[in-house]
Motif scaffolding. Structure first.
Motif, PDB file in Angstrom:
ATOM      1  N   VAL A  29       0.955  -1.337  -0.101  1.00  0.00           N
ATOM      2  CA  VAL A  29       0.045   0.146   0.069  1.00  0.00           C
ATOM      3  C   VAL A  29       1.028   1.251   0.029  1.00  0.00           C
ATOM      4  N   ASP A  30       0.745   2.157  -0.827  1.00  0.00           N
ATOM      5  CA  ASP A  30       1.443   3.415  -0.933  1.00  0.00           C
ATOM      6  C   ASP A  30       1.245   4.302   0.206  1.00  0.00           C
ATOM      7  N   LYS A  31       2.259   5.112   0.598  1.00  0.00           N
ATOM      8  CA  LYS A  31       1.534   6.148   1.493  1.00  0.00           C
ATOM      9  C   LYS A  31       0.745   7.069   0.851  1.00  0.00           C
ATOM     10  N   GLY A  32      -0.343   7.531   1.866  1.00  0.00           N
ATOM     11  CA  GLY A  32      -1.334   8.360   1.367  1.00  0.00           C
ATOM     12  C   GLY A  32      -2.506   7.771   0.551  1.00  0.00           C
ATOM     13  N   GLU A  33      -2.456   6.438   0.381  1.00  0.00           N
ATOM     14  CA  GLU A  33      -3.443   5.484  -0.360  1.00  0.00           C
ATOM     15  C   GLU A  33      -4.669   5.392   0.603  1.00  0.00           C
ATOM     16  N   PHE A  34      -5.797   5.111  -0.133  1.00  0.00           N
ATOM     17  CA  PHE A  34      -6.960   4.992   0.836  1.00  0.00           C
ATOM     18  C   PHE A  34      -7.723   3.617   0.049  1.00  0.00           C
ATOM     19  N   VAL A  35      -7.464   2.525   0.935  1.00  0.00           N
ATOM     20  CA  VAL A  35      -7.719   1.269   0.402  1.00  0.00           C
ATOM     21  C   VAL A  35      -9.046   0.542   1.039  1.00  0.00           C
ATOM     22  N   ALA A  36      -9.925   0.012   0.313  1.00  0.00           N
ATOM     23  CA  ALA A  36     -10.929  -0.320   1.054  1.00  0.00           C
ATOM     24  C   ALA A  36     -10.579  -1.933   0.980  1.00  0.00           C
ATOM     25  N   VAL A  37     -11.025  -2.861   1.996  1.00  0.00           N
ATOM     26  CA  VAL A  37     -10.862  -4.233   2.030  1.00  0.00           C
ATOM     27  C   VAL A  37     -12.304  -5.013   2.064  1.00  0.00           C
ATOM     28  N   PHE A 206     -18.970   3.202  -0.416  1.00  0.00           N
ATOM     29  CA  PHE A 206     -17.742   3.451   0.364  1.00  0.00           C
ATOM     30  C   PHE A 206     -16.552   3.025  -0.365  1.00  0.00           C
ATOM     31  N   ALA A 207     -16.569   1.599  -0.796  1.00  0.00           N
ATOM     32  CA  ALA A 207     -15.498   0.964  -1.417  1.00  0.00           C
ATOM     33  C   ALA A 207     -15.298   1.510  -2.508  1.00  0.00           C
ATOM     34  N   ALA A 208     -16.532   1.986  -3.450  1.00  0.00           N
ATOM     35  CA  ALA A 208     -16.447   2.400  -4.836  1.00  0.00           C
ATOM     36  C   ALA A 208     -15.537   3.741  -5.006  1.00  0.00           C
ATOM     37  N   ASN A 209     -15.483   4.638  -3.724  1.00  0.00           N
ATOM     38  CA  ASN A 209     -15.076   5.889  -3.770  1.00  0.00           C
ATOM     39  C   ASN A 209     -13.478   5.638  -3.162  1.00  0.00           C
ATOM     40  N   CYS A 210     -12.980   4.512  -2.701  1.00  0.00           N
ATOM     41  CA  CYS A 210     -11.633   4.421  -2.123  1.00  0.00           C
ATOM     42  C   CYS A 210     -10.648   4.549  -3.506  1.00  0.00           C
ATOM     43  N   ASP A 211      -9.399   4.672  -3.260  1.00  0.00           N
ATOM     44  CA  ASP A 211      -8.370   4.662  -4.557  1.00  0.00           C
ATOM     45  C   ASP A 211      -8.260   3.320  -4.834  1.00  0.00           C
ATOM     46  N   ARG A 212      -8.341   2.142  -4.172  1.00  0.00           N
ATOM     47  CA  ARG A 212      -8.165   0.903  -4.408  1.00  0.00           C
ATOM     48  C   ARG A 212      -9.104   0.158  -3.756  1.00  0.00           C
ATOM     49  N   VAL A 213      -9.642  -1.147  -4.163  1.00  0.00           N
ATOM     50  CA  VAL A 213     -10.325  -1.998  -3.609  1.00  0.00           C
ATOM     51  C   VAL A 213      -9.515  -3.439  -3.496  1.00  0.00           C
ATOM     52  N   ILE A 214      -9.121  -3.984  -2.246  1.00  0.00           N
ATOM     53  CA  ILE A 214      -8.688  -5.461  -2.223  1.00  0.00           C
ATOM     54  C   ILE A 214      -9.759  -6.278  -1.733  1.00  0.00           C
ATOM     55  N   GLU A 215     -10.074  -7.311  -2.594  1.00  0.00           N
ATOM     56  CA  GLU A 215     -11.253  -8.213  -2.420  1.00  0.00           C
ATOM     57  C   GLU A 215     -10.677  -9.516  -1.919  1.00  0.00           C
ATOM     58  N   MET A 216     -10.904 -10.006  -0.867  1.00  0.00           N
ATOM     59  CA  MET A 216     -10.695 -11.281  -0.270  1.00  0.00           C
ATOM     60  C   MET A 216     -11.842 -12.103  -0.368  1.00  0.00           C
ATOM     61  N   ALA A 217     -11.298 -13.849  -0.757  1.00  0.00           N
ATOM     62  CA  ALA A 217     -12.172 -14.916  -0.757  1.00  0.00           C
ATOM     63  C   ALA A 217     -11.253 -15.934  -0.211  1.00  0.00           C
ATOM     64  N   ASP A 218     -11.781 -16.679   0.784  1.00  0.00           N
ATOM     65  CA  ASP A 218     -11.390 -17.876   1.300  1.00  0.00           C
ATOM     66  C   ASP A 218      -9.847 -17.898   1.627  1.00  0.00           C
ATOM     67  N   GLY A 219      -9.592 -16.555   2.430  1.00  0.00           N
ATOM     68  CA  GLY A 219      -8.103 -16.412   2.847  1.00  0.00           C
ATOM     69  C   GLY A 219      -7.137 -16.050   1.948  1.00  0.00           C
ATOM     70  N   LYS A 220      -7.592 -15.713   0.438  1.00  0.00           N
ATOM     71  CA  LYS A 220      -6.841 -14.977  -0.425  1.00  0.00           C
ATOM     72  C   LYS A 220      -7.297 -13.720  -0.984  1.00  0.00           C
ATOM     73  N   ILE A 221      -6.195 -13.119  -1.653  1.00  0.00           N
ATOM     74  CA  ILE A 221      -6.719 -11.682  -2.278  1.00  0.00           C
ATOM     75  C   ILE A 221      -6.907 -12.000  -3.705  1.00  0.00           C
ATOM     76  N   ILE A 222      -8.123 -11.728  -4.085  1.00  0.00           N
ATOM     77  CA  ILE A 222      -8.655 -12.103  -5.603  1.00  0.00           C
ATOM     78  C   ILE A 222      -8.586 -10.872  -6.374  1.00  0.00           C
ATOM     79  N   ILE A 223      -8.466  -9.606  -5.846  1.00  0.00           N
ATOM     80  CA  ILE A 223      -8.427  -8.574  -6.732  1.00  0.00           C
ATOM     81  C   ILE A 223      -7.578  -7.661  -6.178  1.00  0.00           C
TER      82      ILE A 223
END
Ligand code: ADP
Ligand code: MG
Length: 223
Positions: A29-37, A206-223
């Motif tokens: 994650v970059d400094k100043g980034e706003f990330v949704a999980v 909320f997520a759609a307005n963040c800089d980036r979305v990290i999506e998890m499924a079954d203990g892994k990051i899928i996007i």
């Protein structure tokens, strides 16, 4: 500049039986980034956030925050590091119920001892004002509503100007008006002060307005 990088994280729970909850998770994650999980319930979001916040140290892999390798630090160092660099908003607040709203917000800064008590009080009152809690500062934390408690927890997470702010559904208890207010505060902190925000959320807008979305499924990051 990177605010955080995690490399090849595996995490297991052993009760009721051995179970791998995080599976080779890596991201930066970059400094100043706003990330949704985001991700379904049970996908490992809270578990991941507890590792990132340095509260859970039982994992394989490496976590680097603000250029510090936090993996392997002893508990005293970790707790000092966390208090100075990480603001955490828990899913269920964890305010000290018998303490006043103001004391709850001031506590992490009193512990850090980088500013005078007067400065800390001033900053705490400003934050409470920003979050719409003005006039309630002398009430016990247990005597205000759930939504107000959540906003107090956010004020407390911001008191030390942490490099990284993490939240497990930080707006989960808030109505849409207060969700917007909190979102805008986070957005502003990321943009103006370069603070990094990582928020687990179930709120699609909320997520759609963040800089980036990290999506998890079954203990892994899928996007
Ligand atoms: P999320 O926050 O995405 O809903 P969690 O990180 O809370 O997911 O949980 C991920 C998985 O780990 C779930 O299957 C949950 O039941 C399990 N889990 C969470 N905490 C524990 C624990 N302390 N012991 C055993 N299993 C746990
Ligand atoms: Mg969770």
């Amino acid at each position: 500049m990177k605010a955080l990088s995690i490399n090849h994280i595996n995490k297991y729970f052993y009760e009721p039986e051995k179970f791998q909850v995080l599976k080779d998770v890596s991201f930066e994650v970059d400094k100043g980034e706003f990330v949704a999980v985001v991700g379904k319930s049970g996908s490992g979001k809270s578990t991941l956030l507890y590792l990132l916040s340095t509260m859970d140290t039982d994992y394989e892999g490496q976590i680097i925050i603000n250029d510090t390798l936090v993996t392997g630090l002893n508990q005293n160092k970790l707790s000092a590091f966390r208090n100075e660099h990480i603001g955490f908003v828990f899913q269920f607040h964890y305010l000290l119920p018998e303490f006043s709203v103001l004391d709850n917000v001031m506590l992490p800064a009193l512990k850090l001892k980088k500013r005078s008590k007067e400065e800390i009080k001033h900053k705490a009152l400003d934050l409470l004002d920003l979050l719409g809690i003005k006039g309630h500062e002398h009430k016990k934390a247990s005597k205000i509503s759930g939504g107000q408690q959540q906003r107090v927890a956010i004020a407390r997470a911001l008191i030390n100007d942490p490099a990284i702010i993490m939240g497990d559904e930080p707006t989960g208890n808030l109505d849409s008006k207060n969700t917007k207010i909190v979102f805008e505060i986070f957005r502003e902190l990321a943009k103006e002060k370069g603070q990094t925000i990582i928020a687990v959320t179930h709120d699609d807008e909320f997520a759609a307005n963040c800089d980036r979305v990290i999506e998890m499924a079954d203990g892994k990051i899928i996007i």
